[in-house]
Design an enzyme around this catalytic site. Structure first.
Site, PDB file in Angstrom:
ATOM      1  N   GLY A   1      15.053  32.943 -12.902  1.00 15.46           N
ATOM      2  CA  GLY A   1      14.506  31.603 -13.091  1.00 15.46           C
ATOM      3  C   GLY A   1      13.011  31.669 -13.319  1.00 15.46           C
ATOM      4  O   GLY A   1      12.503  32.663 -13.856  1.00 15.46           O
ATOM      5  N   SER A   2      12.322  30.633 -12.883  1.00 13.89           N
ATOM      6  CA  SER A   2      10.895  30.545 -13.183  1.00 13.89           C
ATOM      7  C   SER A   2      10.077  31.482 -12.295  1.00 13.89           C
ATOM      8  O   SER A   2      10.463  31.798 -11.161  1.00 13.89           O
ATOM      9  CB  SER A   2      10.415  29.109 -12.987  1.00 13.89           C
ATOM     10  N   THR A   3       8.938  31.890 -12.800  1.00 10.91           N
ATOM     11  CA  THR A   3       8.051  32.781 -12.049  1.00 10.91           C
ATOM     12  C   THR A   3       7.570  32.094 -10.772  1.00 10.91           C
ATOM     13  O   THR A   3       7.466  32.724  -9.711  1.00 10.91           O
ATOM     14  CB  THR A   3       6.864  33.196 -12.941  1.00 10.91           C
TER      15      THR A   3
ATOM     16  N   GLU B   1       4.869  30.038 -20.886  1.00  6.67           N
ATOM     17  CA  GLU B   1       6.251  30.023 -21.365  1.00  6.67           C
ATOM     18  C   GLU B   1       6.647  28.582 -21.680  1.00  6.67           C
ATOM     19  O   GLU B   1       6.610  27.723 -20.808  1.00  6.67           O
ATOM     20  CB  GLU B   1       7.157  30.597 -20.272  1.00  6.67           C
TER      21      GLU B   1
ATOM     22  N   CYS C   1      14.541  33.710 -21.684  1.00  7.98           N
ATOM     23  CA  CYS C   1      13.393  34.313 -21.001  1.00  7.98           C
ATOM     24  C   CYS C   1      12.737  35.400 -21.853  1.00  7.98           C
ATOM     25  O   CYS C   1      11.540  35.623 -21.768  1.00  7.98           O
ATOM     26  CB  CYS C   1      13.813  34.859 -19.646  1.00  7.98           C
TER      27      CYS C   1
ATOM     28  N   GLU D   1      14.313  38.180 -11.813  1.00  7.65           N
ATOM     29  CA  GLU D   1      14.201  38.219 -13.274  1.00  7.65           C
ATOM     30  C   GLU D   1      13.580  36.894 -13.675  1.00  7.65           C
ATOM     31  O   GLU D   1      14.212  35.845 -13.560  1.00  7.65           O
ATOM     32  CB  GLU D   1      15.580  38.425 -13.893  1.00  7.65           C
TER      33      GLU D   1
ATOM     34  N   GLY E   1      10.301  32.212  -8.233  1.00  7.38           N
ATOM     35  CA  GLY E   1      10.465  33.621  -7.879  1.00  7.38           C
ATOM     36  C   GLY E   1       9.405  34.083  -6.892  1.00  7.38           C
ATOM     37  O   GLY E   1       9.693  34.778  -5.914  1.00  7.38           O
TER      38      GLY E   1
ATOM     39  N   LYS F   1      24.707  30.205  -6.446  1.00  6.16           N
ATOM     40  CA  LYS F   1      24.323  28.819  -6.744  1.00  6.16           C
ATOM     41  C   LYS F   1      23.966  28.687  -8.221  1.00  6.16           C
ATOM     42  O   LYS F   1      22.978  29.251  -8.684  1.00  6.16           O
ATOM     43  CB  LYS F   1      23.111  28.374  -5.918  1.00  6.16           C
TER      44      LYS F   1
END
Ligand code: NDP
Length: 491
Positions: A247-249, A400, A303, A269, A252, A195
């Site tokens: 993607g974002s923490t 971030e 990132c 990641e 995740g 995706k």
């Protein structure tokens, strides 16, 4: 009198050194008005669509499918059938043949892909042309080389594929992240449902054309577009054996919670807040280039961006003066112009996030510098920005930002540099600038980061593993390490 000795008074000295525009033609890209999902080697009509745009001017580029759980289910079923029907048991050399073909086709069509990547994502064409595309092709070449050597890569461990891999990628390096995910998965004999990010689906959809040209067996790679709901449906699906997410923490963590106890495999990641540490014995002009590349490359949508600059106090003033002068030479503007250094921000949502964090930096007391630059009126833009007088507790030093915004902090001793660099929940990357090799090694041993660059920044190679510590995730992509998450071993 020699020609060179003659006075040159009659030649007028140019007073304006502005670059003439050098736009890359977009005619090389042919877009459909509407795209469905790529399932089992065919286009599946999408019941629902959304519009994908060009962030440089908000032009609508195409209607793209919003994948439903039923679409995801069809894609997973196709991937399972392709896995069982032969892909997983093909000799490695045959899988390698397909990967080599894909790599060569990406090289042949790189101009078309680069233009589309810049159009849909906003990154400067010189980056998509010189970084994203060559690296994406290199990834397929690299993993093609491993496909028939897995027994040697993991001797006496009998490697075999995991099954169907669900892969969810972000919008900052759309095609490159696709390559990072698909190449090792296929090399190991897995099949894939991928995706792409909601805002940047077009190069993944063009990639389906490459898969057909390469005559990859139907169902080995399936691509379902859509927003986070489509990603969530892929995570939910029981038929997926492994999830690979970048993607974002925040997302995740949600995926990790969802998969806990299911026995399904996961690699994450996630974000970063990397420290770029500059010692007073460094080659200052080179360091300035590394700092600029570290944070303004891809508008800071990286990132591993060097978003926290740690400068040794003794060179703070000359460094900041040089940095500000260099910033004034960066050309911000049309991503398709070959002279552009800093392109468009990827989306309205990301621009709002950058603005909000920058406002918090000013409110907390940091000093802001932005070079004079004229931003286009339409589209999403943010000027290169530097914050000085930043305390470690400020949000701009902690969170971030994922935009062209640098926070400058200082240190006196190497110990203090290490302590400040590691003072973050993240641990993806770091940079060290010094002339002393021993200091590089001393720092690299102490920095809690998956990648430490020395006297350079943002260098990538398919043979180098990449991944994080702490809240930056786990698992490695690239290199020999990048094969392991896609393999099971009989030990
Ligand atoms: P997300 O983590 O939301 O997006 C990454 C991918 O996950 C996208 O394909 C996204 O789809 C998908 N996704 C979103 N929600 C879910 C879910 N619940 N289950 C499964 N998949 C999901 O990042 P954002 O695009 O929202 O960016 C937010 C912030 O994340 C950025 O400002 C940046 O700080 C950070 N980020 C970090 C990246 C990195 O490389 N480490 C990359 C991108 C962002 P969709 O695009 O449709 O939302």
């Amino acid at each position: 009198m020699a020609e060179l000795d003659k006075p040159q008074r009659e030649l007028a000295t140019p007073s304006d050194w502005t670059y003439a525009s050098a736009p890359e033609s977009r005619d090389v890209v042919r877009l459909a008005e509407r795209y469905g999902h790529f399932v089992g080697g065919d286009w599946l009509e999408a019941a629902e669509t959304y519009e994908t745009i060009a962030p440089r001017d908000e032009e609508t580029l195409a209607a793209v499918g919003q994948g439903t759980p039923a679409d995801v289910d069809r894609a997973v079923t196709a991937a399972r059938a392709a896995f069982d029907d032969g892909w997983s048991s093909l000799p490695g050399s045959v899988r390698a043949k397909y990967l080599f073909r894909i790599a060569r086709l990406l090289q042949e069509r790189s101009r078309e892909f680069a233009v589309l990547e810049s159009l849909n994502g906003g990154k400067p064409i010189k980056e998509s042309r010189d970084v994203d595309l060559p690296l994406a092709a290199a990834h397929f070449f690299y993993y093609a080389g491993w496909a028939d050597k897995l027994e040697y890569a993991f001797p006496n461990r009998r490697p075999r594929p995991v099954g169907v891999a669900g892969q969810i990628i972000p919008w900052n390096f759309p095609l490159l992240m696709l390559a990072w995910k698909i190449a090792p998965a296929l090399a190991c004999g897995n099949t894939v449902v991928l995706k792409p990010a909601e805002t940047t689906p077009l190069t993944a959809l063009l990639f389906c054309d490459v898969l057909r040209q390469a005559e990859l067996p139907p169902g080995v790679v399936n691509i379902v577009t859509g927003d986070g709901r489509t990603g969530a449906a892929l995570v939910e699906h029981d038929g997926v054996d492994k999830i690979a997410f970048t993607g974002s923490t925040e997302v995740g963590k949600a995926i990790q919670r969802r998969l806990a106890g299911t026995g399904r495999r996961l690699t994450l990641e996630l974000g970063g807040k990397a420290a770029n540490v500059v010692f007073d014995d460094c080659a200052l002009d080179q360091a300035i280039e590394g700092i600029v590349n570290g944070i303004y490359f891809n508008q800071g949508h990286v990132c591993c961006a060097g978003s926290r600059l740690l400068v040794q106090e003794s060179i703070y003033e000359p460094l900041v003066a040089k940095l500000e002068r260099r910033l004034a030479t960066l050309r911000v503007g049309d991503p398709l112009d070959k002279n552009t250094d800093v392109g468009a921000i990827n989306s309205a949502a990301q621009l709002a996030k950058i603005r909000e964090l920058v406002a918090s930096g000013e409110a907390e007391g940091a000093e802001i510098y932005q070079p004079p630059c004229v931003l286009p009126e339409q589209g999403y833009w943010f000027p290169p920005t530097v914050f000085t007088n930043v305390a470690q507790s400020y949000r701009i030093a902690q969170e971030e930002i994922f935009g062209p915004v640098l926070s400058v902090l200082t240190f006196r001793t190497p110990e203090e540099a290490v302590e400040k660099a590691n003072n973050t929940p993240y641990g993806l990357s770091a940079g060290v600038w010094t002339e002393k090799g021993s200091r590089i090694l001393w720092m690299a041993q102490r920095l809690r980061a998956g990648v430490v660059w020395a006297n350079t920044y943002n260098r990538f190679d398919p043979s180098s593993p990449f991944g994080g510590y702490k809240e930056s995730g786990f698992g490695r992509e690239g290199g020999l390490h990048g094969l392991e998450p896609y393999l099971e071993f009989e030990e």
